[in-house]
Design an enzyme around this catalytic site. Structure first.
Site, PDB file in Angstrom:
ATOM      1  N   GLY A 185       0.776  -1.238   0.000  1.00 42.58           N
ATOM      2  CA  GLY A 185       0.000   0.000   0.000  1.00 42.58           C
ATOM      3  C   GLY A 185       0.804   1.283   0.000  1.00 42.58           C
ATOM      4  N   GLU A 186       2.016   1.260  -0.592  1.00 38.66           N
ATOM      5  CA  GLU A 186       2.837   2.471  -0.544  1.00 38.66           C
ATOM      6  C   GLU A 186       2.234   3.621  -1.337  1.00 38.66           C
ATOM      7  OE1 GLU A 186       7.433   3.986  -1.262  1.00 38.66           O
ATOM      8  OE2 GLU A 186       7.015   1.873  -0.850  1.00 38.66           O
ATOM      9  N   ARG A 187       1.527   3.329  -2.437  1.00 36.48           N
ATOM     10  CA  ARG A 187       0.890   4.413  -3.198  1.00 36.48           C
ATOM     11  C   ARG A 187      -0.136   5.148  -2.348  1.00 36.48           C
ATOM     12  NH1 ARG A 187      -2.376   3.526  -6.797  1.00 36.48           N
ATOM     13  NH2 ARG A 187      -2.116   5.412  -8.015  1.00 36.48           N
ATOM     14  N   ARG A 218       0.983  -6.955 -10.153  1.00 41.17           N
ATOM     15  CA  ARG A 218       0.293  -5.808 -10.746  1.00 41.17           C
ATOM     16  C   ARG A 218       0.781  -5.515 -12.160  1.00 41.17           C
ATOM     17  NH1 ARG A 218      -2.717  -3.182  -6.941  1.00 41.17           N
ATOM     18  NH2 ARG A 218      -2.268  -3.712  -4.776  1.00 41.17           N
TER      19      ARG A 218
END
Length: 287
Positions: A84-86, A122
């Site tokens: 979840g870095e974005r 992804r």
């Protein structure tokens, strides 16, 4: 990615994403964590984040909040991001003080594997980032190319061709990361041994908009044009055969045919290591 391929990922990824099913998230497992207490995943393969995409996500977060919690693990100083870095970066842009998160008890190897494999699934990494991700799995988790292939549902030649990109000089790597060069062009450039020559030719490809076929002719032995004055134009079948072999083996390949139907296939390699790679792709063992 289809479930058939995802099954090779093992329980790590599935365990993480089981919490993300909309109707199964237990609100008691989600906590708000101060953004200042969170650090990025050191094994995050993605190094480049689109600023426009982050700004767009940040605007959405300002208006609607963060719909999907990030996943973190406890560290010595706060928390480290697993997935979840974005969302984390966009929340900082949106100037939110906290972010919803699920805390997982993961050791170093589990964190690394989940972080890397989740990003590889992804399929929006640039080629160098993807190659570095494979290299991380090999060096840090001691996975073989075959094991990575099984986990991701990708072929061994696919993995091997990406790993070869790491031997490109830095300037050419940057052109590839910026999508100014294609994967096929980069693999063709690898047939050149001199890093300075690779950079020079790579820039020429960009400046002149050369195709893969034009580049392949440029880097193949130029002296052959003087020793073969009566060289016949290759048929579409031979050209297509060459292109498929180049794609398969990740090196220059020349199919030379004569009028009587006979001929030969010439496969170029740049080193003993490169030869061993090609033999491996062809399932040839010299034990």
């Amino acid at each position: 990615m289809p479930d058939k391929k995802r099954s090779g990922l093992g329980r790590g990824i599935d365990a993480i994403f089981s919490d993300f099913e909309t109707d199964e998230i237990n609100s008691e497992n989600v906590v708000d964590i101060n953004l200042n207490d969170i650090r990025p995943n050191p094994y995050q393969p993605r190094k480049e984040f689109s600023q426009d995409a982050l700004n767009e996500l940040a605007q959405s977060i300002k208006e609607n909040g963060v719909f999907q919690p990030i996943v973190v693990r406890k560290s010595v100083n706060g928390y480290q991001i697993v997935v979840g870095e974005r969302r984390f970066r966009a929340s900082k842009i949106a100037q939110r003080p906290t972010i919803p998160a699920i805390i997982r008890n993961l050791d170093e190897s589990q964190m690394m594997e989940i972080g890397v494999l989740e990003n590889l699934q992804r399929e929006d990494l640039n080629p160098i980032e993807e190659a570095q991700a494979y290299q991380t799995l090999i060096e840090k988790l001691h996975l073989t190319q075959e094991q990575i292939s099984e986990k991701l549902g990708k072929s061994r030649p696919y993995i091997a061709n990406y790993l070869r990109l790491l031997s490109l000089p830095n300037k050419t790597k940057q052109l590839l990361m910026e999508s100014k060069l294609t994967m096929a062009q980069a693999r063709t450039l690898l047939t050149l041994k001199d890093p300075r020559k690779i950079d020079q030719v790579a820039q020429k490809v960009v400046d002149q908009g050369l195709t893969v076929r034009q580049l392949e002719k440029m880097v193949s032995h130029p002296q052959t044009t003087t020793t073969m004055p009566n060289k016949r134009k290759k048929s579409p079948f031979i050209q297509e055969t060459e292109e498929q072999l180049i794609e398969k083996l990740g090196t220059s390949v020349h199919v030379i045919s004569s009028k009587d139907g006979k001929g030969k296939i010439q496969i170029d390699f740049s080193s003993t290591q490169d030869l061993n790679r090609i033999l491996d792709l062809l399932d040839i063992s010299l034990n």
